[in-house]
Design a protein around this motif. Structure first.
Motif, PDB file in Angstrom:
ATOM      1  N   GLN A   1      -9.001   1.932  -4.737  1.00  0.00           N
ATOM      2  CA  GLN A   1     -10.362   2.094  -4.215  1.00  0.00           C
ATOM      3  C   GLN A   1     -11.278   2.747  -5.241  1.00  0.00           C
TER       4      GLN A   1
ATOM      5  N   GLN B   1     -11.859  -2.249   4.933  1.00  0.00           N
ATOM      6  CA  GLN B   1     -11.221  -1.525   3.835  1.00  0.00           C
ATOM      7  C   GLN B   1     -10.391  -0.354   4.349  1.00  0.00           C
ATOM      8  N   GLN B   2     -10.941   0.413   5.304  1.00  0.00           N
ATOM      9  CA  GLN B   2     -10.218   1.570   5.831  1.00  0.00           C
ATOM     10  C   GLN B   2      -8.969   1.150   6.605  1.00  0.00           C
TER      11      GLN B   2
ATOM     12  N   LEU C   1      -2.548   0.885  -1.521  1.00  0.00           N
ATOM     13  CA  LEU C   1      -3.885   0.295  -1.650  1.00  0.00           C
ATOM     14  C   LEU C   1      -4.953   1.360  -1.914  1.00  0.00           C
ATOM     15  N   ALA C   2      -4.690   2.588  -1.489  1.00  0.00           N
ATOM     16  CA  ALA C   2      -5.670   3.668  -1.691  1.00  0.00           C
ATOM     17  C   ALA C   2      -5.961   3.892  -3.172  1.00  0.00           C
ATOM     18  N   SER C   3      -4.969   3.649  -4.032  1.00  0.00           N
ATOM     19  CA  SER C   3      -5.159   3.870  -5.469  1.00  0.00           C
ATOM     20  C   SER C   3      -6.106   2.846  -6.097  1.00  0.00           C
TER      21      SER C   3
ATOM     22  N   GLN D   1     -11.413  -4.752  -6.456  1.00  0.00           N
ATOM     23  CA  GLN D   1     -10.057  -4.237  -6.344  1.00  0.00           C
ATOM     24  C   GLN D   1      -9.105  -4.930  -7.318  1.00  0.00           C
TER      25      GLN D   1
ATOM     26  N   TYR E   1     -14.979   4.013  -4.730  1.00  0.00           N
ATOM     27  CA  TYR E   1     -16.005   4.157  -3.701  1.00  0.00           C
ATOM     28  C   TYR E   1     -17.414   4.057  -4.276  1.00  0.00           C
TER      29      TYR E   1
ATOM     30  N   ILE F   1      -6.365   0.221   4.012  1.00  0.00           N
ATOM     31  CA  ILE F   1      -5.807   1.401   3.339  1.00  0.00           C
ATOM     32  C   ILE F   1      -4.732   2.051   4.206  1.00  0.00           C
ATOM     33  N   ARG F   2      -4.984   2.110   5.519  1.00  0.00           N
ATOM     34  CA  ARG F   2      -4.021   2.749   6.424  1.00  0.00           C
ATOM     35  C   ARG F   2      -2.759   1.913   6.608  1.00  0.00           C
TER      36      ARG F   2
END
Length: 292
Positions: free
Chosen positions: A252, A238-239, A248-250, A35, A254, A242-243
């Motif tokens: 990731q 991680q999930q 933070l989603a940007s 990250q 996967y 992100i929530r």
């Protein structure tokens, strides 16, 4: 009356929990590295070189400058962001007024700013020396008045990134050594509880390979289960992050997360097998008197 342990009982749960905790910490370090690299990449993609145009330049002249810049190898090739953006002097004035809350046109009587192209640079050219060369090359183009970028920013970012990676790598290495020792001692204690069973098997003629095989298979399965649990914890963490953390989603990636979980699984199996084999070898060679 306390329940007696069965002869040959093995502390599977304790070993799996130790492996899970150890592999989770290693995986967490890997997740931080992934990250942080993505964050640095995003920062670099948002660094721009501003190409200011001559005031009298026509629309055809602006297009000519754009056509010269577009195929340059240092221009960022990305489908996510526009590599070259045209900013008119009116848009530049609005940005300046919004940022400073001061309308300079009221006392100057005109807009002194210039039309410009904002060029995003590829990561391979994110060095001060290369940016200086890009500046010189762009200023040679007919119709270009001046080229500006934040000097020394590239070197400062690269220097700080190197420090961050060094700290993370050192921390991961220290954790790996501590974790391997911890897991090795846990398995060693487990094998210690089996020492008389191992000696009994030797006394009835069992070969070392025959004795080692089920323990090593068990070590591999324990490592695999520990790795799978650690991988699930990493994905769950991680999930949750992100929530709860905006933006933070940007960061990731996967595909890299899947590779990281695969590495954790493989590492779990290797540690489980190696620690079990090392501990077994000690007791297979031990004299009878030393078992006590």
């Amino acid at each position: 009356m306390p329940k007696k342990k069965k002869i040959g009982s093995y502390p599977n749960v304790m070993i799996i929990m130790s492996l899970t905790a150890a592999l989770f910490l290693i995986g967490f370090c890997g997740l931080l590295v992934i990250q942080s690299k993505k964050l640095v990449s995003i920062i670099k993609q948002n660094i721009e070189v501003r190409v200011f145009l001559n005031k009298e330049l026509s629309k055809a002249g602006q297009d000519s400058v754009l056509n010269i810049i577009k195929p340059m190898p240092y221009v960022l090739s990305s489908t996510e962001v526009a590599p070259i953006t045209f900013v008119s002097k009116e848009e530049a004035a609005k940005e300046f007024i919004d940022g400073t809350k001061e309308d300079f046109t009221t006392f100057l009587g005109e807009n002194p700013l210039r039309d410009s192209y904002r060029v995003k640079i590829g990561e391979d050219f994110f060095e001060e020396a290369k940016l200086q060369q890009i500046k010189k090359d762009l200023e040679k183009i007919k119709g270009v008045y001046e080229v500006v970028y934040q000097e020394d920013l590239a070197d400062n970012i690269n220097r700080n990134v190197t420090k961050i990676y060094t700290v993370l790598a050192s921390f991961a290495l220290i954790m790996l050594v501590i974790i391997v020792l911890l897991v090795n001692n846990t398995i060693k204690l487990a094998i210690y509880s089996q020492r008389f069973l191992i000696r009994s098997m030797q006394l009835v003629g069992a070969t070392n390979g025959f004795i080692q095989r089920p323990y090593i298979m068990r070590g591999a399965v324990q490592g695999l289960i520990g790795g799978a649990l650690a991988g699930c914890l990493l994905i769950g963490l991680q999930q949750i992050a992100i929530r709860n953390v905006e933006g933070l989603a940007s960061l990731q990636e996967y595909d890299k997360l899947i590779v990281l979980v695969g590495v954790v699984l493989l590492l779990g199996m290797v540690v489980g097998i190696a620690s079990t084999y090392q501990s077994l070898s000690r007791y297979l060679r031990m004299a009878l008197d030393d078992l006590y």
